[in-house]
Design an enzyme around this catalytic site. Structure first.
Site, short mmCIF file in Angstrom:
data_model
loop_
_atom_site.label_atom_id
_atom_site.label_comp_id
_atom_site.label_asym_id
_atom_site.label_seq_id
_atom_site.Cartn_x
_atom_site.Cartn_y
_atom_site.Cartn_z
N THR A 147 0.83 -1.21 0.00
CA THR A 147 0.00 0.00 0.00
C THR A 147 0.86 1.26 0.00
O THR A 147 1.90 1.33 0.66
CB THR A 147 -0.89 -0.02 1.26
OG1 THR A 147 -1.77 -1.13 1.15
CG2 THR A 147 -1.70 1.26 1.39
N GLY A 188 3.38 -2.90 8.65
CA GLY A 188 3.68 -3.15 10.06
C GLY A 188 5.18 -3.34 10.25
O GLY A 188 5.87 -3.85 9.38
N GLU A 218 -6.28 -5.81 4.10
CA GLU A 218 -6.46 -6.96 3.19
C GLU A 218 -7.69 -6.81 2.31
O GLU A 218 -8.43 -7.76 2.08
CB GLU A 218 -6.56 -8.27 4.00
CG GLU A 218 -5.28 -8.70 4.64
CD GLU A 218 -4.16 -8.91 3.62
OE1 GLU A 218 -4.38 -9.60 2.61
OE2 GLU A 218 -3.06 -8.37 3.85
#
Lengths: 624, 624
Positions: free
Chosen positions: B108, B147, B390
């Site tokens: 992303t 993350g 997701e």
């Protein structure tokens, strides 16, 4: 005057620890309320005025996550105004108004919230010393939740069970000093502290409080509506309904608050959706603004319309509240039950609709709505809190249901309250012989639905009672339907108030504005018709075809409103400093702001965090 | 072995600052993943095994709010496993498996989430140096959200637009070193940092990342499904659908995750509701457990049933995923489109149902559900995040809708996928001539609804195209209905999978268990029938009378399930250390725990806060 820079100094609050957040909020609160003091010098008898001041300072987010002082203005002073005698007011209000003392309002206990009669804190009058003894007999009697109670307030209005001469007279209000005015240390027998971290509203400093046989003078009982004489004689006032009316104050104001919070959330989400582009619908074409997707319009436009509804409804509700409290003060209680029923169901449905719309706004911004820099999580958190405080929503709807059943039984009476007057017409066989999806048609349909649900709930209770249930059990077993009936009634209120409000505005609106207002009204009514479609299909003459047409009309309205969506939120005129959002600023520089705010993360001061040497490196080298 | 006390040392994490939360999470992560390492020594080719390990350590809340290491296990290693050649796996996996390097997964970007083809990060092959040059040409090309990226990971799998010999070949995966393995400093040309505070998952250390012409060796492109030769020749692999299948991995696992999170939320809310008493229904009687109120049962029991549904559906979905990926690996792609459609709609509806149920649980606990010590806000926050990551839910449902329309067009084909086989029967005129509110009857009704919604969406698109719209515009204008159609299909899947799962269990269940399972199944189907009532009224022969009977059946089921409610959540067997909630512990000592946790607030270390002297006292004395 403190400059904005000075006010907002240091790192963004969201990065602070719980303790630092509190300390920062006290720093800011004294600045803000220092101004408030200057603005309102000694005007305490002009009570409603400071609502406006608070709105500017708190509601509109100078202190976005709340203040430990808020309850002093919102609950402590209003409680004194409505529960204290004139002499008591003269004693306490000037000091409270000047901020020489800071108060909290302690009602809810660890074991009791909605069931006020179940409160356990004791206030026992001692005829000998002429004092009340406040005592917390159990863990569950700890006061729980009052704002500012942790470390800020030095006084509180405390609700406790009054006992005199061996008799319990129910819950009454007492003014209690909690902390020494010089040292701020808790007085002997006072046990208090901060409640800890919450989902939101950290700076509010909600606290717990217990009393170990704390003595207060007799005249610290707030005696406007009931008195305890020196010898312990208890005298109930003639007009204690007034107390009851005053307690509706905050509940009525919540409707306006929700409009403010939600306006921010929809402004943020709508502006972001006009900047964000994603996916080229046509191969190789420019990516669409996400606001051009019908699914995104479906998520947002009902929120925009709802803000307009809340504004109109809040104003009308507030005038109504003032009229009725004036009447009550003059001894005319006729409209009080209706006001109570309206305040209950409007608080419940408005907070719950606001929470739903705010959640949709947050989700509609995807991952970026999950960032605190968007302000959407905080706005949703504040609205969610309102679903619980000042009466839990389910309990409130059941209170309105009780009023509705009673009105239903008396529907042929000439004294039927105006907000349920539709019961008379809409219960007549043949009221709706033909479905019509105009605004008026939908409102009539919703009236029929409400009437049906109320009458079926009544029937269900009667049926269960006839087959041997107690009334209480029958009520409980029907309560899912009762809640739905009260909600259906509230849909009638919201749509018809909005309808009437828009009609008034149309009379004065410009030629370019009028059709947009009409579209908002249509969108709102069609949206709710579709949400209540099962009920409309059951209880009105709408056909399957009519239902499909409603859906088509809804989709057309989304399309028609699209060009004015940004204008409709710009019209709320919320300044960037008030919105405090990376996604919702007026200039649309979303990505620049997101990156700039991210860089402010306290972790980014060091490019290698200390835990690398201490934990991460040894782990990666297999030493841990 | 580190003791629990050592692991949980210091003040509760919720009180910490953003920076301290991160540092605490690294401390805990190396302890947890040090254990993981010991448990799984060099077993990396037995890939699915560590799912179980992670479940125990993360899913079940040893680290309640997430870990910056999670993505290393959940995304970085799976990406290498599915996108790297065997040689590349041999090079990277042992070091990753041992934790010698910690990876992130960077897909992303600031400007692009769902539209992967729109990613802007460039990977340009330089034939001369035989390297790829990674570059971020714009602000919107910054990687955003990965993350562990902020300060933890030293490697990442990066998705970028591959350019060779002047041609763009679309998005491919590259393994990129981000930080020096010795000093942990970002390598030249790497710009990265922490993204800042979020609604939840603070310790995950989500970050941003940009490249300023960073060079990486050719063999750092993951080449299982496509290769770039030394001279820049691009070769697309024969089986690149495999890559696509592997990317469904996390999406499939989310269904099980939601079951885990939601089980905790309903356990907490149900146990609390059995302890909390409020309001005596009969004057002077004992106050009722709030779990005895029908409105409370209405809030909670659907959540309990939903946990059972998610468990059954997750298992079946997981087996199905493994079967299909095996088939794909062997060159049989027949079932891949169906798997994709299922993974999309199940992820979307399961996360959204879970969020809804968790929100209900939180609200059902009143104010105490607003306290972080209840764990309910965090659980809801984690579930809400899953609605976005997701694949955003609306986008996913539209992908399933595309599959459904295609299936509808081919419904008479013998190759129709098994999950949409109901289209054949349920579209036959006269499939449902009579309404029947049994479980089978409701499922049949839901099938008819799904078929109707799919066919009407098709008709709407066709109609708009015939009147001159482009297909894309027609699709967009119908998308609200398309989303609803995909959801209706998912309701068929969820109820029928649950039905089949319960049927299997009934064959082996004890005599006392069997009726309870049956009640859960009935509650779930009746609840959803009532939620879909408008559609049932439109498209099936259910009458108004039938609808009222459904409501009555639902209310009866709440009553019947009440005695087993606590047993049904106890059966999840979630230990107190895992639940970490003041409201949800097994012993029911709610009030003691609430007070005890409140007392731990960091503000309570001092009875007078320092801000009193600095701000509050001068303010109260009128000096500020």
């Amino acid at each position: 005057m403190v400059s904005r820079r000075e006010f907002e100094k240091g790192i963004p609050e969201d990065y602070l620890s719980h303790k630092d957040k509190y300390e920062e909020s006290v720093r800011k609160s004294v600045i803000v309320f220092g101004h408030v003091r200057k603005m309102q010098k000694a005007e305490w008898r002009k009570f409603p005025k400071y609502r406006y001041v608070l709105d500017c300072f708190l509601g509109s987010s100078t202190m976005r996550d709340g203040s430990p002082f808020a309850i002093h203005f919102m609950m402590f002073m209003p409680a004194i105004m409505s529960l204290a005698t004139e002499e008591q007011q003269d004693r306490w209000m000037p000091r409270a108004w000047e901020g020489n003392i800071i108060g909290s309002y302690a009602q809810t206990e660890l074991g009791h919230g909605t069931f006020v009669r179940g409160l356990e804190t004791l206030a026992t009058y001692d005829n000998h010393t002429k004092e009340f003894v406040l005592h917390s007999p159990t863990i569950t009697s700890y006061k729980w939740w009052p704002g500012g109670l942790g470390h800020t307030a030095n006084y509180a209005v405390v609700m406790a069970q009054l006992h005199t001469n061996g008799l319990c007279h129910g819950v009454h209000a007492f003014i209690v000093q909690l902390r020494d005015e010089e040292t701020h240390k808790p007085l002997p027998g006072i046990i208090l502290g901060d409640m800890g971290v919450k989902m939101g509203l950290q700076p509010v400093n909600n606290g717990f409080l217990a009393f170990n046989n704390v003595k207060i003078p007799r005249i610290h009982m707030l005696m406007k509506h009931a008195q305890v004489l020196e010898d312990g004689t208890y005298i109930r006032g003639s007009n204690n309904k007034m107390m009851y009316a005053a307690m509706l104050f905050v509940r009525v104001l919540i409707v306006a608050d929700m409009g403010n919070y939600l306006s921010k959330a929809v402004t943020i989400a709508t502006r972001y959706s006009a900047v964000r582009r994603q996916t080229s619908v046509k191969e190789g074409g420019q990516e669409l603004q996400i606001l051009d997707y019908a699914t995104q319009q479906h998520k947002l436009f009902i929120g925009i319309a709802t803000c307009y509804v809340f504004r109109i409804v809040a104003n009308r509700h507030w005038s109504n509240f003032n009229e009725v409290t004036d009447e009550v003060a003059n001894g005319n209680l006729t409209r009080l039950p209706e006001l109570h029923a309206l305040a209950c169901c409007l608080k419940a449905v408005v907070t719950s609709d606001a929470a739903h719309c705010a959640e949709r706004c947050k989700m509609a911004c995807g991952g970026n709505g999950y960032l605190l820099s968007s302000s959407l999580p905080q706005l949703h958190g504040q609205i969610a809190a309102a679903c619980i405080y000042e009466g839990e929503n389910t309990v409130l709807l059941l209170q309105t249901a009780r009023f509705l059943l009673k009105s239903w039984q008396n529907r042929h009476s000439s004294l039927l309250a105006s907000s349920v007057m539709y019961m008379q017409s809409a219960s007549v066989e043949g009221y709706l012989t033909k479905w019509d999806s105009s605004v008026e048609g939908v409102i009539n349909g919703l009236q029929v639905v409400a009437v049906k649900k109320i009458s079926l709930s009544m029937k269900s209770i009667d049926g269960k009672v006839s087959s041997g249930s107690s009334l209480e059990d029958a009520w409980n077993k029907t309560s899912v339907q009762l809640v739905a009936a009260a909600e259906a009634h509230t849909r009638v209120i919201l749509t018809s108030f909005f309808y009437e409000g828009i009609k008034e505005m149309l009379a004065v609106a410009s030629e370019s504005l009028a059709p947009v207002l009409m579209q908002l009204l249509e969108l709102y009514t069609v949206y709710w018709a579709l949400e209540c479609l099962a009920d409309l299909l059951k209880y009105t003459p709408i056909s399957q075809q009519g239902a499909e047409e409603l859906q088509a009309k809804y989709e057309r309205l989304l399309e028609v409103l699209r060009p004015n969506a940004v204008g409709l939120v710009d019209a709320f005129e919320i300044r960037d400093e008030m919105i405090q959002s990376t996604l919702g600023a007026n200039d649309g520089c979303v990505y620049e702001r997101l990156l700039e705010e991210a860089k402010k993360s306290t972790l980014n001061k060091e490019i290698v965090n200390c835990t690398y040497y201490k934990y991460l490196k040894p782990y990666m080298q297999g030493k841990l």
